[in-house]
Design a protein around this motif. Structure first.
Motif, PDB file in Angstrom:
ATOM      1  N   ILE A 252       0.831  -1.206   0.000  1.00  0.00           N
ATOM      2  CA  ILE A 252       0.000   0.000   0.000  1.00  0.00           C
ATOM      3  C   ILE A 252       0.866   1.256   0.000  1.00  0.00           C
ATOM      4  CG2 ILE A 252      -1.621   1.336   1.404  1.00  0.00           C
ATOM      5  CD1 ILE A 252      -2.854  -1.368   2.241  1.00  0.00           C
ATOM      6  N   ALA A 253       1.877   1.303   0.871  1.00  0.00           N
ATOM      7  CA  ALA A 253       2.757   2.476   0.905  1.00  0.00           C
ATOM      8  C   ALA A 253       3.533   2.614  -0.401  1.00  0.00           C
ATOM      9  CB  ALA A 253       3.721   2.363   2.087  1.00  0.00           C
ATOM     10  N   PHE A 254       3.988   1.503  -0.934  1.00  0.00           N
ATOM     11  CA  PHE A 254       4.737   1.501  -2.188  1.00  0.00           C
ATOM     12  C   PHE A 254       3.864   2.010  -3.336  1.00  0.00           C
ATOM     13  CE2 PHE A 254       7.507  -1.464  -5.061  1.00  0.00           C
ATOM     14  CZ  PHE A 254       8.013  -0.342  -5.697  1.00  0.00           C
ATOM     15  N   GLY A 255       2.715   1.379  -3.520  1.00  0.00           N
ATOM     16  CA  GLY A 255       1.849   1.760  -4.629  1.00  0.00           C
ATOM     17  C   GLY A 255       1.245   3.137  -4.471  1.00  0.00           C
ATOM     18  N   GLY A 256       0.905   3.519  -3.241  1.00  0.00           N
ATOM     19  CA  GLY A 256       0.246   4.795  -3.025  1.00  0.00           C
ATOM     20  C   GLY A 256       1.145   6.000  -3.201  1.00  0.00           C
ATOM     21  N   LEU A 257       2.442   5.834  -2.978  1.00  0.00           N
ATOM     22  CA  LEU A 257       3.357   6.980  -2.993  1.00  0.00           C
ATOM     23  C   LEU A 257       4.278   7.006  -4.207  1.00  0.00           C
ATOM     24  CD1 LEU A 257       4.351   6.931   0.783  1.00  0.00           C
ATOM     25  CD2 LEU A 257       2.855   8.574  -0.337  1.00  0.00           C
ATOM     26  N   LEU A 258       4.117   6.071  -5.131  1.00  0.00           N
ATOM     27  CA  LEU A 258       5.029   5.994  -6.273  1.00  0.00           C
ATOM     28  C   LEU A 258       5.035   7.274  -7.103  1.00  0.00           C
ATOM     29  CD1 LEU A 258       4.772   2.377  -7.727  1.00  0.00           C
ATOM     30  CD2 LEU A 258       6.867   3.667  -7.319  1.00  0.00           C
ATOM     31  N   LEU A 259       3.871   7.774  -7.419  1.00  0.00           N
ATOM     32  CA  LEU A 259       3.795   8.962  -8.270  1.00  0.00           C
ATOM     33  C   LEU A 259       4.424  10.165  -7.577  1.00  0.00           C
ATOM     34  CD1 LEU A 259       2.752   9.670 -11.062  1.00  0.00           C
ATOM     35  CD2 LEU A 259       0.611  10.400 -10.024  1.00  0.00           C
ATOM     36  N   LEU A 260       4.148  10.302  -6.297  1.00  0.00           N
ATOM     37  CA  LEU A 260       4.742  11.394  -5.530  1.00  0.00           C
ATOM     38  C   LEU A 260       6.254  11.224  -5.442  1.00  0.00           C
ATOM     39  CD1 LEU A 260       4.286  13.918  -3.813  1.00  0.00           C
ATOM     40  CD2 LEU A 260       3.942  12.427  -1.837  1.00  0.00           C
ATOM     41  N   GLY A 261       6.714   9.996  -5.243  1.00  0.00           N
ATOM     42  CA  GLY A 261       8.149   9.744  -5.168  1.00  0.00           C
ATOM     43  C   GLY A 261       8.861  10.079  -6.463  1.00  0.00           C
ATOM     44  N   GLY A 262       8.252   9.739  -7.595  1.00  0.00           N
ATOM     45  CA  GLY A 262       8.864  10.065  -8.876  1.00  0.00           C
ATOM     46  C   GLY A 262       8.927  11.555  -9.128  1.00  0.00           C
TER      47      GLY A 262
END
Length: 624
Positions: free
Chosen positions: A200-210
């Motif tokens: 959940i943390a991985f998938g939910g924050l991917l766009l923000l992380g990029g």
């Protein structure tokens, strides 16, 4: 200009000052801080000649179009004479190499705006009135210089290890769940959060992380993400309660959401388009696709011979080494000017998190569960809000123009489909191998080894051929092979043997996935502005991550439903249970095959066939 106040010293005096400053400067820095460093150290330049590269000279500050440096020894300074004679040099500033040209001496008034007030006062007190202004090369030229100075092999090694570390943790804990449950007293309901918290943390924050990589610098965010992931791994390995372990897995997911998109962006920064990038994409894609299978293998080995805690502890030394080595071998791109779209970031993070959670919950509680439906509905609503916000935002988190490229949109769709098929297959096949064929976790882990090898083979082949065929051929061929492998795998029986019924489909599926992962990554980052490479990488990773959650949810639901129907009205025995489970797994694999077919259709329809670069070069050469 008066030179009477400028300090002129002979060679012996300069050497003496440098010798003393070498001892005094660290002491002043320790006691008073860098703020007062120029008082003692302004006479000591660390920019001594080393080839044509200089470290950050003490007192150097960025200025419009380049840098300014106090001329502590006036125009007689040896390093200035070296730069003047060559006409250019390379200086290291802010962790990056910059080519500078056109050295010229300017007075205090021209240079003063680049320095803070306290340094201007120090310059006046000491009597420094001359400064050297150096014109910096463009961003593209500086990055080209830095690329030539870095080892591409080491850079690819760092990126590959980081990506492997991230994708391994998606699956590596699966085989250790029974040990974790026993050690930390998890109940059956909460145990799923060991996996879901990371997903959940991985998938939910991917766009923000990029996007943070684009705005604040990809190398900087890569190192930060690696350290966050490492800290989460250490905390998880030391966890004494179930709550502590789940919190640590969330921290790992946050770090992974930063590392994954920035790693692919750094690959694009390091390798120019052409054969070198294609080979690098082959390695990266093989790791991305085969990491899940390798995670199951390593998880079984570590749990069997050591402890479940070492599944997490093993990331700590790896992460620390990566954080130390990365700035020394990777190209550091500057962050683009702009602000973070906070409303969009909040909407997409919350929406993606709820969507991944809803899909994860559906695989356990079913699609009719009220909480599942409410969560999925809220997630879709927030993602709709996100699209609306991005359409009107001046500096959107995800410009909708990223989907204007037809090939890239097709690559995203195919990534979503293959991510679903791969994750669903790994989930169901793990259960089949252990619950029906009776393999131990360690044996089941080794059973997935051909998957990793097949992915490596498919990725290596595609990285060599994609320049001649273009990405459309491996994308469609790979999706078709994945579908064939899944349909073939659906022919399993409860009395099957691994070598006869599982090995062949796994190899076909893996080779196809290797082709898909390379070609979709190639399309996603080709022709992208450097300022947007983090974004397009994040969208690609979001598709794979969300696809994985969708695949586990829908394929798991179908398998469970079919198995329940098979057991309805029959006497429960070991044979009937195995038969029912096998029927459910077979139905799940068939659904995975249909998902792969949908990806194949998307690639056929959306992806255009570009002119192969090598063929066109030959044609142009003949015409010339």
């Amino acid at each position: 200009m008066k030179h009477s106040r400028t300090i002129h010293l002979g060679p012996r005096a300069r050497r003496a000052i440098r010798f003393v400053a070498g001892f005094v400067n660290p002491l002043v820095l320790l006691i008073a801080g860098r703020r007062w460093m120029p008082i003692v150290g302004i006479l000591h330049h660390r920019g001594r000649r080393s080839g044509r590269t200089y470290a950050s000279p003490l007192g150097m500050r960025p200025a419009p179009g380049g840098f300014v440096i106090p001329l502590t020894f006036s125009e007689h300074a040896a390093w200035y004479q070296n730069v003047l004679a060559a006409g250019h040099a390379v200086v290291t500033y802010g962790g990056r190499d910059h080519e500078v040209r056109g050295p010229e001496v300017v007075d205090f008034a021209a240079a003063a705006p680049a320095f803070p007030r306290y340094e201007r006062l120090q310059f006046r007190a000491i009597g420094i009135t001359q400064f050297l202004r150096l014109t910096a090369a463009s961003e593209e030229e500086s990055m080209s210089i830095e690329k030539s100075r870095r080892s591409p092999g080491l850079a690819l090694g760092v990126i590959g290890v980081a990506q492997l570390m991230v994708v391994l943790d998606v699956a590596i804990v699966n085989v250790a769940l029974p040990s974790i449950q026993h050690a930390l007293k998890f109940n059956a309901t909460d145990l799923e959060w060991v996996v879901n918290a990371y997903a959940i943390a991985f998938g939910g924050l991917l766009l923000l992380g990029g996007r943070t990589g684009d705005l604040f610098g990809r190398l900087r965010m890569f190192v930060i993400g690696t350290l966050v992931f490492t800290a989460g791994s250490l905390a998880g390995g030391l966890a004494l309660t179930s709550t502590a372990l789940i919190a640590a897995r969330v921290a790992q997911g946050v770090g992974a959401a930063i590392v994954a998109p920035t790693a692919l962006s750094l690959l694009a920064d390091t390798f120019a388009e052409g054969p070198a990038r294609n080979r690098a994409l082959g390695v990266y894609s093989a790791i991305s696709a085969g990491g899940g299978a390798l995670g199951l293998l390593l998880g079984g080995v570590i749990t069997n011979y050591f402890s479940w805690r070492w599944i997490l502890f093993v990331n700590v030394p790896v992460g620390l080494v990566l954080a130390f080595v990365a700035p020394r071998v990777l190209v550091a791109s500057r962050g683009t000017r702009g602000r973070l779209d906070l409303p969009g970031a909040a909407a997409v993070t919350a929406g993606a998190t709820l969507l991944v959670y809803g899909l994860s919950r559906a695989s356990v509680h079913g699609w009719s569960d009220s909480t599942t439906l409410l969560t999925l509905g809220a997630g879709l609503a927030l993602l709709t809000v996100f699209v609306a916000v991005e359409a009107i935002s001046r500096q959107p988190l995800m410009p909708l123009t990223v989907f204007s490229n037809r090939n890239r949109t097709g690559a995203y769709a195919l990534s979503l489909a293959t991510g679903a098929a791969l994750s669903g297959m790994l989930f169901l096949l793990t259960l089949y191998l252990q619950n029906v064929l009776g393999l131990t976790p360690l044996q089941a882990g080794f059973a997935f080894l051909p998957t990793a090898l097949g992915v490596i083979g498919g990725a290596g082949l595609t990285s060599r051929l994609i320049a001649r065929t273009g990405p459309r051929v491996p994308m469609t061929a790979g999706a078709l092979m994945a579908a064939i492998g899944l349909f073939w795998l659906s022919s399993i029986t409860d009395h099957a043997e691994y070598a006869a019924s599982v090995l062949g489909p796994l190899v076909v599926l893996a080779v196809g996935l290797g082709q898909v992962f390379v070609s979709t990554s190639f399309v996603a980052i080709s022709g992208v502005k450097p300022s947007e490479s983090g974004l397009v990488s994040a969208v690609l990773n979001v598709g794979r991550q969300l696809g994985g959650s969708i695949g586990i949810a829908v394929m798991g639901t179908i398998a469970t439903s079919v198995s329940k129907d098979q057991l309805a009205g029959v006497r429960i025995t070991h044979e009937t249970v195995n038969h029912a489970l096998t029927a459910g797994f077979s139905a799940g694999f068939q659904l995975g095959g249909l998902i792969a077919v949908a990806g194949f259709v998307a690639a056929i329809v959306a992806v255009r066939r570009p002119r192969p670069a090598i063929v066109m070069e030959e044609v142009e050469a003949r015409v010339a």
